[in-house]
Write an enzyme that holds these catalytic residues in place. Structure first.
Site, PDB file in Angstrom:
ATOM      1  N   ASP A 194       5.830   6.752   8.159  1.00 21.48           N
ATOM      2  CA  ASP A 194       4.474   7.003   8.641  1.00 21.48           C
ATOM      3  C   ASP A 194       4.166   6.077   9.826  1.00 21.48           C
ATOM      4  O   ASP A 194       4.713   4.988   9.934  1.00 21.48           O
ATOM      5  CB  ASP A 194       3.435   6.867   7.521  1.00 21.48           C
ATOM      6  CG  ASP A 194       3.643   5.642   6.646  1.00 21.48           C
ATOM      7  OD1 ASP A 194       4.510   4.797   6.978  1.00 21.48           O
ATOM      8  OD2 ASP A 194       2.944   5.505   5.632  1.00 21.48           O
ATOM      9  N   GLU A 248      -2.826   7.298   6.606  1.00 17.43           N
ATOM     10  CA  GLU A 248      -3.979   6.561   6.069  1.00 17.43           C
ATOM     11  C   GLU A 248      -5.111   7.486   5.650  1.00 17.43           C
ATOM     12  O   GLU A 248      -5.980   7.086   4.891  1.00 17.43           O
ATOM     13  CB  GLU A 248      -4.473   5.522   7.082  1.00 17.43           C
ATOM     14  CG  GLU A 248      -3.477   4.383   7.363  1.00 17.43           C
ATOM     15  CD  GLU A 248      -3.231   3.460   6.159  1.00 17.43           C
ATOM     16  OE1 GLU A 248      -3.863   3.655   5.103  1.00 17.43           O
ATOM     17  OE2 GLU A 248      -2.387   2.550   6.298  1.00 17.43           O
TER      18      GLU A 248
HETATM   19 ZN   LIG Z   1      -2.304   1.832   4.211  1.00 18.61          ZN
HETATM   20 ZN   LIG Z   2       0.762   2.277   4.308  1.00 22.11          ZN
END
Ligand SMILES: [Zn+2]
Ligand SMILES: [Zn+2]
Length: 421
Positions: A112, A172
């Site tokens: 990510d 997130e």
């Molecule tokens: Zn995070």
């Molecule tokens: Zn994270």
């Protein structure tokens, strides 16, 4: 059973060690560069451009804009596999999954890439001055996946099959994984296994935690809109007060956890935002409550989801208001496939030693790696990255021990080489 390549070739083992050792400085430089340029969910354009440029330079086939700001890169092993097309056809006809095919399967490595809306206070020389911050360690995740891609590209003559690297935006807000799937990530590449890692600075560097089951909780955001009828604060009998109703709703909803979730199961309902009213002497028309729901098991998540609107609507209607429940976004719990986890644990042990690999208690944070794991057998492992007195993840003073970078990179590389032998 030892990893496949070990008995076959000590030479590859040696190659990996050399490549990773040579890469250490580069990994730290890259992490610091990324750390200084955090971008929020679905805005990771500069980050994506940097990732794409490095991957292209390493010779990978790169696709940008997958899931809006995600990057996908494919590393084809150098050994040709005529059987692969056959397996794909079989699968299209409803045949067996290609994992047991002799032609080499597809491994997906997911990282990510987004930062957080936090004003950084670490005082580090490479701190962000943008009002955004890599306060979760995603700068490290990008670095390790990129490092693995570059290392594996050099070793591709040893790879039979393919590795797909998915640099996922918007973790997130747990929306990036689904955005990538909507753009066809899984359909196009049909991965047989998925792996990923989260560095964790509340655990010591040099340790790796590979759970055979639950890793993280489900994470869902919801909104309750409580509607009444506004009016004069001095004449409540002519109005319907949604502020009072909201107070009762918030209080009663807590009984979901204390009265409806079994005592030995984990569940959380937190109201993080309350908005309503405009003046001390005015009764508002409506109030919005926003909150988060967490659980380790899909069935508990389901139960909370059923109970929150039921209680809210019951209480609100008793007080002449209406309650509307909206699920804003969310992701399921992160649950590893036990076989894949055991296999990843082997490779972690090859890097940090068996005594430094273990399981950890599930953590009540969420991560949309869950969406990958719900569709493809896989493993999300935690990489110890602790610094003395480190501030926790999502804190403005968050930092992590950079010695975890070669460790995570090497685990990816070893796992990929073994799987694609
Ligand atoms: Zn995070
Ligand atoms: Zn994270």
């Amino acid at each position: 059973m030892p990893p496949h390549y070990m008995g076959k070739s000590m030479q590859i083992d040696e190659l990996i060690r050399t490549e990773i050792a040579n890469k250490q400085n580069d990994l730290i430089t890259l992490r610091r560069r990324l750390h200084a340029m955090p971008e929020l969910a679905f805005q990771e354009t500069k980050t994506a451009a940097l990732i794409a440029q490095r991957l292209r330079a390493a010779g990978l086939k790169v696709e940008e804009g997958v899931g809006r700001t995600g990057v996908v890169a494919v590393l084809e092993g150098a050994a040709p596999h005529p059987g692969r097309a056959w397996t794909r056809n079989k699968q299209a006809q409803g045949g067996h999954a290609p994992d047991d095919s002799p032609n080499g399967p597809t491994l997906l490595v997911r990282a990510d890439i987004d930062g957080l809306p936090i004003h950084e206070l670490t005082g580090l020389p490479f701190a962000s001055s943008l009002g955004t911050m890599h306060a979760c360690g995603h700068d490290g995740h990008i670095t390790m996946a990129l490092g693995a891609a570059e290392t594996l590209a050099k070793l591709k003559s040893h790879i039979k099959g393919r590795i797909v690297f998915a640099f996922q935006p918007a973790e997130e807000v747990v929306q990036g994984a689904l955005a990538m799937f909507d753009d066809g990530l899984l359909k196009k590449h049909q991965p047989d296994r998925v792996i990923g890692l989260h560095l964790w600075n509340q655990m010591p560097a040099g340790k790796v935690f590979v759970n055979r089951g639950t890793v993280f909780a489900s994470a869902d955001a919801f909104r309750l809109t409580i509607t009444g009828k506004g009016g004069h604060g001095a004449l409540p009998h002519l109005s319907v007060d949604p502020v009072v109703a909201s107070a009762h709703v918030m209080s009663a909803v807590q009984t979901v956890i204390s009265r409806e979730v079994p005592p030995n199961e984990m569940g959380v309902v937190t109201f993080g935002q309350v908005h309503g009213g405009s003046a001390p002497n005015v009764i508002a028309d409506n109030v919005t409550l926003e909150g988060t729901i967490r659980a380790y098991k899909p069935e508990i998540r389901q139960r909370i989801f059923e109970a929150v609107p039921r209680i809210a609507q019951g209480i609100a209607s008793g007080l002449r208001c209406e309650a509307k429940f909206d699920h804003l976004y969310g992701s399921p719990p992160v649950i590893n496939n036990p076989e894949v986890a055991m296999w990843v644990a082997q490779h972690a042990a090859a890097v940090v030693g068996e005594e430094n690999v273990g399981e950890h208690e599930p953590v009540s944070v969420g991560d949309d790696m869950a969406e990958f794991l719900n569709r493809v057998p896989g493993c999300y492992f935690l990489l110890g990255a602790g610094k003395p007195n480190a501030a926790p993840h999502h804190n403005a003073r968050f930092d992590f021990e950079e010695s975890c970078l070669p460790t995570g990179t090497e685990i990816f590389v070893r796992a990929a080489l073994d799987y694609l032998q």
